[in-house]
Design a protein around this motif. Structure first.
Motif, PDB file in Angstrom:
ATOM      1  N   LEU A 192       0.826  -1.201   0.000  1.00 16.02           N
ATOM      2  CA  LEU A 192       0.000   0.000   0.000  1.00 16.02           C
ATOM      3  C   LEU A 192       0.866   1.259   0.000  1.00 16.02           C
ATOM      4  CD1 LEU A 192      -2.773  -1.018   2.574  1.00 16.02           C
ATOM      5  CD2 LEU A 192      -2.799  -1.270   0.085  1.00 16.02           C
ATOM      6  N   ALA A 193       1.950   1.230   0.761  1.00 12.21           N
ATOM      7  CA  ALA A 193       2.834   2.391   0.846  1.00 12.21           C
ATOM      8  C   ALA A 193       3.470   2.713  -0.498  1.00 12.21           C
ATOM      9  CB  ALA A 193       3.916   2.163   1.903  1.00 12.21           C
ATOM     10  N   HIS A 194       3.651   1.691  -1.340  1.00  9.76           N
ATOM     11  CA  HIS A 194       4.218   1.895  -2.671  1.00  9.76           C
ATOM     12  C   HIS A 194       3.156   2.268  -3.708  1.00  9.76           C
ATOM     13  CE1 HIS A 194       7.804   0.068  -0.942  1.00  9.76           C
ATOM     14  NE2 HIS A 194       8.463   0.403  -2.035  1.00  9.76           N
ATOM     15  N   GLY A 195       1.929   2.491  -3.249  1.00  3.90           N
ATOM     16  CA  GLY A 195       0.860   2.855  -4.168  1.00  3.90           C
ATOM     17  C   GLY A 195       0.436   1.729  -5.078  1.00  3.90           C
ATOM     18  N   LEU A 196       0.571   0.504  -4.607  1.00  4.24           N
ATOM     19  CA  LEU A 196       0.263  -0.659  -5.433  1.00  4.24           C
ATOM     20  C   LEU A 196      -1.158  -1.143  -5.143  1.00  4.24           C
ATOM     21  CD1 LEU A 196       1.346  -2.688  -7.489  1.00  4.24           C
ATOM     22  CD2 LEU A 196       2.267  -4.032  -5.583  1.00  4.24           C
ATOM     23  N   PRO A 197      -2.075  -1.067  -6.091  1.00  2.00           N
ATOM     24  CA  PRO A 197      -3.429  -1.587  -5.849  1.00  2.00           C
ATOM     25  C   PRO A 197      -3.372  -3.078  -5.555  1.00  2.00           C
ATOM     26  CG  PRO A 197      -3.102  -1.054  -8.181  1.00  2.00           C
ATOM     27  CD  PRO A 197      -1.909  -0.534  -7.454  1.00  2.00           C
ATOM     28  N   THR A 198      -4.094  -3.489  -4.522  1.00  2.63           N
ATOM     29  CA  THR A 198      -3.890  -4.821  -3.960  1.00  2.63           C
ATOM     30  C   THR A 198      -5.203  -5.542  -3.746  1.00  2.63           C
ATOM     31  OG1 THR A 198      -1.902  -4.020  -2.829  1.00  2.63           O
ATOM     32  CG2 THR A 198      -2.845  -6.085  -2.027  1.00  2.63           C
ATOM     33  N   ALA A 199      -5.226  -6.822  -4.125  1.00  3.61           N
ATOM     34  CA  ALA A 199      -6.366  -7.701  -3.856  1.00  3.61           C
ATOM     35  C   ALA A 199      -6.020  -8.583  -2.666  1.00  3.61           C
ATOM     36  CB  ALA A 199      -6.675  -8.568  -5.081  1.00  3.61           C
ATOM     37  N   VAL A 200      -6.948  -8.699  -1.721  1.00  5.98           N
ATOM     38  CA  VAL A 200      -6.691  -9.451  -0.498  1.00  5.98           C
ATOM     39  C   VAL A 200      -7.900 -10.284  -0.111  1.00  5.98           C
ATOM     40  CG1 VAL A 200      -5.128  -7.659   0.391  1.00  5.98           C
ATOM     41  CG2 VAL A 200      -7.540  -7.631   1.073  1.00  5.98           C
ATOM     42  N   THR A 201      -7.627 -11.419   0.523  1.00  5.61           N
ATOM     43  CA  THR A 201      -8.659 -12.057   1.323  1.00  5.61           C
ATOM     44  C   THR A 201      -8.719 -11.309   2.647  1.00  5.61           C
ATOM     45  OG1 THR A 201      -6.984 -13.613   2.095  1.00  5.61           O
ATOM     46  CG2 THR A 201      -8.448 -14.371   0.341  1.00  5.61           C
ATOM     47  N   THR A 202      -9.857 -11.300   3.299  1.00  9.78           N
ATOM     48  CA  THR A 202      -9.967 -10.610   4.579  1.00  9.78           C
ATOM     49  C   THR A 202     -10.226 -11.608   5.697  1.00  9.78           C
ATOM     50  OG1 THR A 202     -12.313 -10.163   4.156  1.00  9.78           O
ATOM     51  CG2 THR A 202     -10.741  -8.436   3.603  1.00  9.78           C
TER      52      THR A 202
ATOM     53  N   ASP B 269      -9.704  -0.850   8.029  1.00  6.41           N
ATOM     54  CA  ASP B 269      -8.944  -0.141   7.010  1.00  6.41           C
ATOM     55  C   ASP B 269      -8.947  -0.849   5.659  1.00  6.41           C
ATOM     56  OD1 ASP B 269      -8.036   2.164   8.389  1.00  6.41           O
ATOM     57  OD2 ASP B 269      -6.626   0.924   9.501  1.00  6.41           O
ATOM     58  N   LEU B 270      -9.502  -2.049   5.600  1.00  5.30           N
ATOM     59  CA  LEU B 270      -9.531  -2.802   4.350  1.00  5.30           C
ATOM     60  C   LEU B 270     -10.969  -2.872   3.845  1.00  5.30           C
ATOM     61  CD1 LEU B 270      -7.020  -5.688   5.182  1.00  5.30           C
ATOM     62  CD2 LEU B 270      -6.578  -3.421   4.210  1.00  5.30           C
ATOM     63  N   VAL B 271     -11.309  -1.927   2.984  1.00  7.09           N
ATOM     64  CA  VAL B 271     -12.689  -1.774   2.496  1.00  7.09           C
ATOM     65  C   VAL B 271     -12.696  -2.039   0.996  1.00  7.09           C
ATOM     66  CG1 VAL B 271     -14.658  -0.224   2.289  1.00  7.09           C
ATOM     67  CG2 VAL B 271     -13.156  -0.077   4.299  1.00  7.09           C
ATOM     68  N   ASP B 272     -13.546  -2.963   0.584  1.00 10.81           N
ATOM     69  CA  ASP B 272     -13.601  -3.347  -0.827  1.00 10.81           C
ATOM     70  C   ASP B 272     -13.942  -2.149  -1.712  1.00 10.81           C
ATOM     71  OD1 ASP B 272     -13.586  -5.183  -2.990  1.00 10.81           O
ATOM     72  OD2 ASP B 272     -15.775  -5.198  -2.973  1.00 10.81           O
ATOM     73  N   GLY B 273     -13.126  -1.954  -2.739  1.00 11.04           N
ATOM     74  CA  GLY B 273     -13.365  -0.879  -3.679  1.00 11.04           C
ATOM     75  C   GLY B 273     -12.935   0.485  -3.191  1.00 11.04           C
ATOM     76  N   VAL B 274     -12.476   0.559  -1.944  1.00 12.59           N
ATOM     77  CA  VAL B 274     -12.035   1.834  -1.376  1.00 12.59           C
ATOM     78  C   VAL B 274     -10.529   1.824  -1.126  1.00 12.59           C
ATOM     79  CG1 VAL B 274     -12.280   3.459   0.544  1.00 12.59           C
ATOM     80  CG2 VAL B 274     -14.286   2.229  -0.307  1.00 12.59           C
TER      81      VAL B 274
ATOM     82  N   ARG C 170      -7.884   4.609  -7.651  1.00 11.81           N
ATOM     83  CA  ARG C 170      -8.491   4.904  -6.337  1.00 11.81           C
ATOM     84  C   ARG C 170      -7.809   4.119  -5.226  1.00 11.81           C
ATOM     85  NH1 ARG C 170     -13.305   4.049  -9.094  1.00 11.81           N
ATOM     86  NH2 ARG C 170     -13.776   2.176  -7.871  1.00 11.81           N
ATOM     87  N   LEU C 171      -7.582   2.836  -5.489  1.00 15.71           N
ATOM     88  CA  LEU C 171      -6.960   1.998  -4.467  1.00 15.71           C
ATOM     89  C   LEU C 171      -5.538   2.446  -4.175  1.00 15.71           C
ATOM     90  CD1 LEU C 171      -8.161  -1.621  -5.372  1.00 15.71           C
ATOM     91  CD2 LEU C 171      -9.275   0.131  -3.983  1.00 15.71           C
ATOM     92  N   ALA C 172      -4.814   2.858  -5.208  1.00 18.92           N
ATOM     93  CA  ALA C 172      -3.438   3.313  -4.992  1.00 18.92           C
ATOM     94  C   ALA C 172      -3.413   4.529  -4.081  1.00 18.92           C
ATOM     95  CB  ALA C 172      -2.783   3.629  -6.335  1.00 18.92           C
TER      96      ALA C 172
ATOM     97  N   ARG D 244      -2.142   4.377  -0.019  1.00 23.00           N
ATOM     98  CA  ARG D 244      -1.038   5.196   0.496  1.00 23.00           C
ATOM     99  C   ARG D 244      -1.430   5.900   1.792  1.00 23.00           C
ATOM    100  NH1 ARG D 244       3.450   6.017  -2.635  1.00 23.00           N
ATOM    101  NH2 ARG D 244       3.282   5.630  -4.892  1.00 23.00           N
ATOM    102  N   LEU D 245      -2.670   6.378   1.858  1.00 23.99           N
ATOM    103  CA  LEU D 245      -3.122   7.053   3.073  1.00 23.99           C
ATOM    104  C   LEU D 245      -3.168   6.082   4.259  1.00 23.99           C
ATOM    105  CD1 LEU D 245      -5.991   9.318   1.668  1.00 23.99           C
ATOM    106  CD2 LEU D 245      -3.710  10.013   2.428  1.00 23.99           C
ATOM    107  N   VAL D 246      -3.620   4.847   4.014  1.00 21.58           N
ATOM    108  CA  VAL D 246      -3.625   3.837   5.080  1.00 21.58           C
ATOM    109  C   VAL D 246      -2.203   3.615   5.593  1.00 21.58           C
ATOM    110  CG1 VAL D 246      -4.008   1.390   5.574  1.00 21.58           C
ATOM    111  CG2 VAL D 246      -5.713   2.681   4.280  1.00 21.58           C
ATOM    112  N   ALA D 247      -1.260   3.492   4.666  1.00 22.57           N
ATOM    113  CA  ALA D 247       0.124   3.234   5.054  1.00 22.57           C
ATOM    114  C   ALA D 247       0.752   4.424   5.765  1.00 22.57           C
ATOM    115  CB  ALA D 247       0.945   2.866   3.820  1.00 22.57           C
TER     116      ALA D 247
END
Length: 390
Positions: A304-314, A321-326, A356-358, A362-365
């Motif tokens: 996230l800190a590198h601005g990399l859009p990421t897919a995760v299992t939750t 802080d992990l909101v789908d599509g946000v 959007r995810l990128a 970054r803000l989360v990180a």
């Protein structure tokens, strides 16, 4: 600012093989900037004396250091999945010195495992012993956790409210954005127009990489130029070398069996600057952990800190802080290759979503910086010791 002297007790792990050891090393560096003087005390059994000898030696070291407080970095893997250090250490420490414990893993382990839950609950409510940390949690004046889920379990079991201090990225941004895409693809022998996915972190069966490999045929049908880089070492404290070698061979076999062997690169362990370059070079990251991902994962925060859009299992308990599509693209089923393919295809097919995810990632990180973590530790130490600025 008055100096605070801390004896930092941890397992004798190699930071390149153990996440807690790496966290501890980086925390020590950050604490120097807020005038916290750390002396590390490692606990590892030798050939003579076993755990008792190791713990006694650590306690003697603490007494010689005469610190203001003792801070234990605890995870079962850090102490080789033995319950003895947590049981033996607190009674041997000076009673006049406050004890602090950070729980890096919590909620899924017990030592001994055969003791019924109802017995553990009585012992924990009476503050006698904790099923996972032995006497560390009952004996600590302050307990730290890295996420809300662990905090909830500690409170439910013991009635105590631990302090939550989040985990920062485990890889700094080394400024490799300029030219990273071209350099990393050249290193892997890939065309410049390759669509590159990465998995980053220690590679272990619980990380769900096999489901990502099984998802690749579906993904390549939609994105023919797709390539996956599995960035991270296989050998770790949780997966010794023989098992790590066997697991790497197993994953290579899965890729070959699904006809995507040529679309996967296992990089093995890379130094931090090269990991940073890989994260800058990728179009997306996929972290399909079998039990779900939370922001206690330094690998996730690094992506996230590198601005990399990421897919995760939750995780079942979720993570605010992990909101789908946000902030991430959520894989809606764990241990499911089809679900991995759906979420990853959605990520790759929607440039606006990736943007959007990128930005949100970054803000989360940013809220998990090492200076911020060091300041939170310093403030907690001061409250515990009843001191502040002169």
């Amino acid at each position: 600012m008055r100096p605070v002297r801390v004896a930092m007790v941890c397992g004798a792990g190699d930071p390149t093989l153990d996440g807690v050891a790496d966290y501890t090393r980086r925390l020590e560096v950050a604490l120097r900037e807020v005038d916290v003087h750390v002396s590390r005390v490692s606990v590892a059994p030798g050939r003579a004396g076993g755990w008792l000898g190791a713990v006694r030696g650590a306690a003697r070291s603490v007494r010689r250091l005469a610190p203001d407080l003792v801070h234990v970095q605890f995870a079962p893997s850090a102490f080789r999945f033995s319950g003895r250090p947590g049981l033996l250490l607190p009674p041997l420490l000076p009673r006049s010195v406050p004890l602090v414990t950070t729980l890096h893993e919590y909620g899924s382990w017990a030592a001994p495992s055969w003791l019924p839950d109802r017995v553990w609950r009585r012992l924990e409510r009476a503050a006698r012993v904790d099923r996972e940390s032995g006497r560390l949690v009952p004996g600590s004046e302050l307990v730290l956790v890295t996420n809300d889920a662990h905090a909830a379990v500690v409170t439910e079991r013991t009635g105590r409210r631990p302090l939550r201090v989040p985990v920062p990225a485990n890889v700094d941004d080394h400024g490799a954005a300029t030219g990273a895409r071209r350099r990393f693809r050249r290193r892997l022998g890939l065309p410049a127009d390759t669509v590159l996915l990465v998995f980053f972190g220690f590679v272990h069966p619980v990380k769900g990489v096999r489901y990502l490999l099984e998802a690749l045929p579906r993904l390549r049908a939609r994105h023919p130029a797709l390539h996956l880089a599995v960035v991270g070492g296989f050998t770790s404290r949780a997966l010794p070398e023989p098992q790590a070698d066997a697991f790497r061979a197993e994953l290579a076999g899965i890729a070959a069996a699904h006809g995507v062997g040529d679309a996967v690169t296992f990089t093995g362990y890379l130094p931090a600057p090269e990991v940073s370059e890989a994260l800058h070079a990728a179009d997306g990251a996929v972290l399909p952990f079998c039990e779900g991902v939370t922001t206690k994962s330094g690998a996730l925060v690094a992506a996230l800190a590198h601005g990399l859009p990421t897919a995760v299992t939750t995780a079942p308990a979720g993570d605010p802080d992990l909101v789908d599509g946000v902030t991430v693209a959520v894989i809606d089923r764990r241990r499911d290759a089809a679900a991995v393919a759906r979420a990853t295809d959605r990520l790759l097919s929607d440039p606006a979503l990736r943007g959007r995810l990128a930005r949100a990632g970054r803000l989360v990180a940013t809220r998990r910086s090492w200076p911020g973590i060091a300041a939170a530790h310093r403030a907690a130490y001061e409250r515990l010791l009843g001191v502040g600025d002169d």
